[in-house]
Motif scaffolding. Structure first.
Motif, PDB file in Angstrom:
ATOM      1  N   GLU A 119     -24.165  98.916  -9.799  1.00 45.34           N
ATOM      2  CA  GLU A 119     -25.109  97.802  -9.640  1.00 45.34           C
ATOM      3  C   GLU A 119     -24.599  96.550 -10.351  1.00 45.34           C
ATOM      4  OE1 GLU A 119     -27.044 101.630  -9.077  1.00 45.34           O
ATOM      5  OE2 GLU A 119     -25.847 100.793 -10.725  1.00 45.34           O
ATOM      6  N   ALA A 120     -24.112  96.731 -11.600  1.00 42.30           N
ATOM      7  CA  ALA A 120     -23.606  95.573 -12.342  1.00 42.30           C
ATOM      8  C   ALA A 120     -22.362  94.998 -11.676  1.00 42.30           C
ATOM      9  CB  ALA A 120     -23.293  95.976 -13.781  1.00 42.30           C
ATOM     10  N   GLY A 121     -21.499  95.863 -11.151  1.00 38.20           N
ATOM     11  CA  GLY A 121     -20.311  95.370 -10.452  1.00 38.20           C
ATOM     12  C   GLY A 121     -20.669  94.582  -9.207  1.00 38.20           C
ATOM     13  N   ALA A 122     -21.664  95.058  -8.454  1.00 37.07           N
ATOM     14  CA  ALA A 122     -22.091  94.326  -7.260  1.00 37.07           C
ATOM     15  C   ALA A 122     -22.660  92.966  -7.629  1.00 37.07           C
ATOM     16  CB  ALA A 122     -23.140  95.153  -6.507  1.00 37.07           C
ATOM     17  N   HIS A 123     -23.394  92.901  -8.749  1.00 35.95           N
ATOM     18  CA  HIS A 123     -23.948  91.613  -9.193  1.00 35.95           C
ATOM     19  C   HIS A 123     -22.834  90.673  -9.638  1.00 35.95           C
ATOM     20  CE1 HIS A 123     -25.939  88.734 -11.910  1.00 35.95           C
ATOM     21  NE2 HIS A 123     -27.035  88.951 -11.191  1.00 35.95           N
ATOM     22  N   ALA A 124     -21.869  91.214 -10.376  1.00 39.35           N
ATOM     23  CA  ALA A 124     -20.779  90.376 -10.878  1.00 39.35           C
ATOM     24  C   ALA A 124     -19.910  89.849  -9.747  1.00 39.35           C
ATOM     25  CB  ALA A 124     -19.923  91.175 -11.865  1.00 39.35           C
ATOM     26  N   ALA A 125     -19.758  90.629  -8.684  1.00 39.80           N
ATOM     27  CA  ALA A 125     -18.917  90.190  -7.562  1.00 39.80           C
ATOM     28  C   ALA A 125     -19.485  88.969  -6.870  1.00 39.80           C
ATOM     29  CB  ALA A 125     -18.770  91.336  -6.559  1.00 39.80           C
ATOM     30  N   GLN A 126     -20.765  88.730  -7.016  1.00 32.92           N
ATOM     31  CA  GLN A 126     -21.408  87.580  -6.366  1.00 32.92           C
ATOM     32  C   GLN A 126     -21.920  86.561  -7.383  1.00 32.92           C
ATOM     33  OE1 GLN A 126     -24.362  88.913  -3.575  1.00 32.92           O
ATOM     34  NE2 GLN A 126     -23.156  90.673  -2.951  1.00 32.92           N
ATOM     35  N   ASN A 127     -21.504  86.700  -8.625  1.00 34.77           N
ATOM     36  CA  ASN A 127     -21.995  85.829  -9.688  1.00 34.77           C
ATOM     37  C   ASN A 127     -21.138  84.569  -9.758  1.00 34.77           C
ATOM     38  OD1 ASN A 127     -23.057  84.643 -11.976  1.00 34.77           O
ATOM     39  ND2 ASN A 127     -23.007  86.524 -13.212  1.00 34.77           N
ATOM     40  N   GLU A 128     -21.674  83.456  -9.315  1.00 35.78           N
ATOM     41  CA  GLU A 128     -20.928  82.200  -9.292  1.00 35.78           C
ATOM     42  C   GLU A 128     -20.733  81.612 -10.680  1.00 35.78           C
ATOM     43  OE1 GLU A 128     -22.975  79.623  -6.668  1.00 35.78           O
ATOM     44  OE2 GLU A 128     -22.475  80.763  -4.853  1.00 35.78           O
ATOM     45  N   ARG A 129     -21.469  82.129 -11.677  1.00 40.71           N
ATOM     46  CA  ARG A 129     -21.307  81.606 -13.041  1.00 40.71           C
ATOM     47  C   ARG A 129     -20.030  82.133 -13.697  1.00 40.71           C
ATOM     48  NH1 ARG A 129     -26.889  82.166 -12.546  1.00 40.71           N
ATOM     49  NH2 ARG A 129     -26.822  84.385 -13.094  1.00 40.71           N
ATOM     50  N   LEU A 130     -19.514  83.238 -13.211  1.00 45.08           N
ATOM     51  CA  LEU A 130     -18.265  83.782 -13.746  1.00 45.08           C
ATOM     52  C   LEU A 130     -17.070  82.995 -13.227  1.00 45.08           C
ATOM     53  CD1 LEU A 130     -18.844  87.634 -13.404  1.00 45.08           C
ATOM     54  CD2 LEU A 130     -18.929  86.290 -15.508  1.00 45.08           C
ATOM     55  N   PRO A 131     -15.990  82.945 -13.979  1.00 46.91           N
ATOM     56  CA  PRO A 131     -14.765  82.334 -13.465  1.00 46.91           C
ATOM     57  C   PRO A 131     -14.275  83.073 -12.213  1.00 46.91           C
ATOM     58  CG  PRO A 131     -14.610  82.670 -15.835  1.00 46.91           C
ATOM     59  CD  PRO A 131     -15.833  83.383 -15.385  1.00 46.91           C
ATOM     60  N   LEU A 132     -13.604  82.360 -11.338  1.00 44.39           N
ATOM     61  CA  LEU A 132     -13.164  82.952 -10.080  1.00 44.39           C
ATOM     62  C   LEU A 132     -12.221  84.129 -10.323  1.00 44.39           C
ATOM     63  CD1 LEU A 132     -13.432  82.678  -7.055  1.00 44.39           C
ATOM     64  CD2 LEU A 132     -11.488  81.107  -7.057  1.00 44.39           C
ATOM     65  N   GLN A 133     -11.362  84.013 -11.330  1.00 43.36           N
ATOM     66  CA  GLN A 133     -10.452  85.111 -11.624  1.00 43.36           C
ATOM     67  C   GLN A 133     -11.216  86.391 -11.986  1.00 43.36           C
ATOM     68  OE1 GLN A 133     -10.308  82.065 -12.777  1.00 43.36           O
ATOM     69  NE2 GLN A 133      -8.209  81.323 -13.069  1.00 43.36           N
ATOM     70  N   SER A 134     -12.331  86.232 -12.670  1.00 42.53           N
ATOM     71  CA  SER A 134     -13.128  87.398 -13.047  1.00 42.53           C
ATOM     72  C   SER A 134     -13.759  88.045 -11.828  1.00 42.53           C
ATOM     73  CB  SER A 134     -14.221  86.987 -14.041  1.00 42.53           C
ATOM     74  OG  SER A 134     -13.654  86.496 -15.227  1.00 42.53           O
ATOM     75  N   ILE A 135     -14.198  87.235 -10.875  1.00 45.27           N
ATOM     76  CA  ILE A 135     -14.794  87.789  -9.655  1.00 45.27           C
ATOM     77  C   ILE A 135     -13.752  88.573  -8.878  1.00 45.27           C
ATOM     78  CG2 ILE A 135     -15.893  87.194  -7.466  1.00 45.27           C
ATOM     79  CD1 ILE A 135     -17.122  84.771  -8.843  1.00 45.27           C
ATOM     80  N   VAL A 136     -12.547  88.018  -8.781  1.00 49.25           N
ATOM     81  CA  VAL A 136     -11.462  88.729  -8.104  1.00 49.25           C
ATOM     82  C   VAL A 136     -11.182  90.051  -8.802  1.00 49.25           C
ATOM     83  CG1 VAL A 136      -9.010  88.643  -7.524  1.00 49.25           C
ATOM     84  CG2 VAL A 136     -10.435  86.624  -7.197  1.00 49.25           C
ATOM     85  N   GLN A 137     -11.206  90.008 -10.116  1.00 52.99           N
ATOM     86  CA  GLN A 137     -10.951  91.225 -10.879  1.00 52.99           C
ATOM     87  C   GLN A 137     -12.036  92.272 -10.626  1.00 52.99           C
ATOM     88  OE1 GLN A 137     -10.606  90.461 -15.056  1.00 52.99           O
ATOM     89  NE2 GLN A 137      -9.707  92.442 -15.519  1.00 52.99           N
TER      90      GLN A 137
END
Length: 620
Positions: free
Chosen positions: A463-481
């Motif tokens: 659940e947390a991973g799915a939220h982080a994958a769409q979290n625009e507040r995170l840096p783009l590199q983190s979303i890719v990761q």
């Protein structure tokens, strides 16, 4: 005097009732006492704290060495008035001493024995001037009656508070304190013996019911001591420690005393003295007082600006048992200037450091506050305690994150206080960081990267991973990761369900390509790097969607095979099983017999893949 047997009477300035044969007359204007004899006139007036006593020289000088000396010094002038300054106990106590001089009976009690001892010393009413004088009579009462009873000793100590330092010089305080400590210790020993029982083997041991009672028996004195002033209470507690009273009983008494005194409305200096004294009296053993009590003392210490040593002592004690704390315990308000944070951040950080390093310098202290659990090394807390504190810290970070005055260094200070192995799941840390990003939207990209580096995206739940994958507040590199690790998790899940050796080289090739592409993107210009990251993001999302749908197909196939196994155990089942295994392809590649397959599942997969490509493109 002996011939006439005079009686002492009291003349009232107002209409007051007689409560004793001899009492002190009081009025709204003045406080005085006049002693009038029917047949013998007064020849000396004694003034004590504004009260005047019309008395006679002979009975006074026969018992009091001080009055005898004063009268002798003024024999030529025939002194008729004497003022006794700073007489201990005041006019009421002098009245009792005068009664004694005149041979009038009165009762010595625990409420007046301390005053009578002090006034007998002041007036020098000793055996030197008269046999069985007031000093010896009160000394006998103190030693033979008062010191045999803990309750009476407490009463005498309470009366002695206004008689210091004379009560100390006469050993009144010391005798009562020693008696209290001895009685308390004896009560506990007797209580312990009463709870011993023989086992089946004939050995003595403590009953189970007694072991479950932390306070133990013989602790009825705890409430009695709460009435004492803090300086005398401290001396009693130290004497009890020396006599061997149980630490649990000492702790219970401290809690009772603090709850009584700190709930009163008093001066800041008085409250500060109470907090600092109680902290100094805390036993070195762990768990003798609730951790909530320690946090309550720490809040008071912060609010009252107590000494540094007091606060550091509390922080060490709390750190040694932090795994028992709650979120409300950690939320210590800050009482500094308006521009500071809402809660004490530095205090909590020091507590966390003490928790992580507990036992480092004081591991040799027997059963000290730094004592570690049985399942840990002498220098580190147990793993279970570490997990509990990690969850507590993540909750604390989420609570303080919205504070506008909380700068990044302080947030990082708390987040990095625990070792890396403390967190098995990073959901709580991710949530706290997301709340901080939401409340501090003006952070630079470099600051956002500092926060993101704290998160191990491999330790996020689904659940947390799915939220982080769409979290625009995170840096783009983190979303890719996040997407990359999500992809690895799905592939690992597929490989676990169906171990296909042919997919391993391709999986390694895919991982190598992802890693290499990341390295190449670092060498590009910022504009090209951003475009590359967005492209990787889109491709990873697409690959993730494909893997999820393929996983659903595999689960359906698995259900069908289980159904076939239940229906048939013949060779037809084995033939069907072989055909179905030939159709499986983990990553959509071409494998032999599946090259020309036109199964509905593959057609559906291709159609959904195209739709997913359009969706990803529209998102970008």
């Amino acid at each position: 005097m002996d011939k006439h047997h005079p009686h002492l009477l009291l003349q009232h300035h107002q209409h007051l009732h007689h409560h004793q044969k001899l009492s002190l007359a009081k009025s709204s204007r003045q406080s005085c006492s006049e002693w009038i004899f029917r047949d013998v006139p007064s020849d000396i007036s004694i003034e004590v704290n504004g009260g005047n006593f019309a008395l006679h020289k002979f009975p006074l000088v026969s018992r009091s060495g001080r009055i005898r000396r004063i009268v002798a010094e003024h024999r030529d002038s025939d002194i008729s008035k004497v003022e006794l300054l700073n007489l201990p106990g005041g006019a009421e106590t002098f009245e009792l001493a005068a009664k004694f001089c005149y041979g009038i009976n009165f009762e010595i009690t625990s409420s007046n024995v301390a005053q009578l001892l002090c006034v007998s010393d002041y007036l020098e009413m000793t055996e030197e001037y008269s046999k069985d004088n007031l000093a010896s009579r009160t000394e006998e009462y103190l030693d033979s009656i008062v010191c045999k009873s803990l309750e009476m000793c407490v009463q005498v100590l309470k009366q002695s508070e206004n008689l210091l330092p004379l009560a100390d010089e006469l050993s009144i305080v010391t005798r009562c304190i020693d008696a209290i400590a001895s009685k308390a210790c004896a009560e506990q020993i007797a209580s312990s013996f009463s709870r011993l029982e023989y086992s089946s083997s004939g050995r003595l041991h403590m009953s189970k019911q007694a072991k479950g009672n932390d306070g133990g028996g013989g602790d009825w004195w705890i409430e009695d001591l709460s009435v004492l002033r803090i300086d005398l209470y401290q001396r009693v507690m130290n004497a009890m420690k020396c006599r061997g009273v149980r630490p649990e009983s000492i702790g219970a008494s401290l809690v009772s005393y603090a709850e009584r005194e700190l709930t009163k409305t008093g001066h800041q200096e008085h409250e500060q003295a109470i907090v600092e004294t109680i902290v100094a009296l805390l036993p070195v053993e762990k768990l003798v007082v609730p951790i909530s009590f320690l946090f309550g003392l720490l809040r008071r210490a912060v609010m009252l600006d107590a000494s540094v040593s007091c606060r550091l002592d509390l922080e060490r004690r709390i750190g040694s048992q932090l795994d028992m704390a709650t979120l409300d315990d950690l939320l210590i308000p800050s009482f500094r200037h308006s521009g500071d944070t809402l809660f004490e951040i530095d205090t909590v950080h020091r507590i966390l450091v003490n928790f992580s390093q507990q036992g480092g310098d004081d591991s040799e202290d027997e059963e000290s506050v730094f004592e570690c659990g049985d399942d840990s090394s002498p220098h580190t807390p147990s793993q279970s305690a570490m997990f509990k504190v990690a969850k507590l810290v993540d909750s604390y970070l989420a609570e303080i994150a919205p504070d506008a005055n909380l700068d990044l260094p302080k947030f990082l200070l708390i987040a990095e206080a625990l070792p890396l192995h403390a967190r098995t799941l990073h959901d709580g840390l991710y949530r706290a960081i997301d709340l901080y990003l939401k409340a501090h939207q003006g952070l630079s990209d470099s600051d956002k990267k500092k926060l993101s580096k704290l998160i191990d995206f491999q330790k996020l739940s689904q659940e947390a991973g799915a939220h982080a994958a769409q979290n625009e507040r995170l840096p783009l590199q983190s979303i890719v990761q996040v997407l990359y690790f999500e992809q690895l998790k799905l592939r690992s899940s597929l490989c676990t369900s169906y171990s296909d050796e042919e997919t391993k080289p391709k999986q390694q090739q895919q991982q190598s390509w992802r890693i290499n592409s990341g390295a190449l993107s670092a060498a590009m210009s910022p504009k090209d790097n951003y475009a590359s990251l967005r492209r990787e993001n889109r491709e990873l999302k697409l690959e993730l969607a494909r893997l999820r749908m393929r996983l659903n197909d595999l689960e359906k196939e698995h259900i069908c095979m289980k159904r076939d196994m239940q229906r048939s155990h013949s060779r037809k089942f084995m033939s069907s099983f072989s055909k179905k295994m030939g159709k499986l392809s983990f990553f959509g590649g071409h494998h032999g017999s599946s090259r020309g397959s036109s199964s509905p599942s593959k057609q559906s997969f291709r159609t959904d893949s195209k739709a997913m490509e359009r969706t990803c493109a529209s998102m970008d």
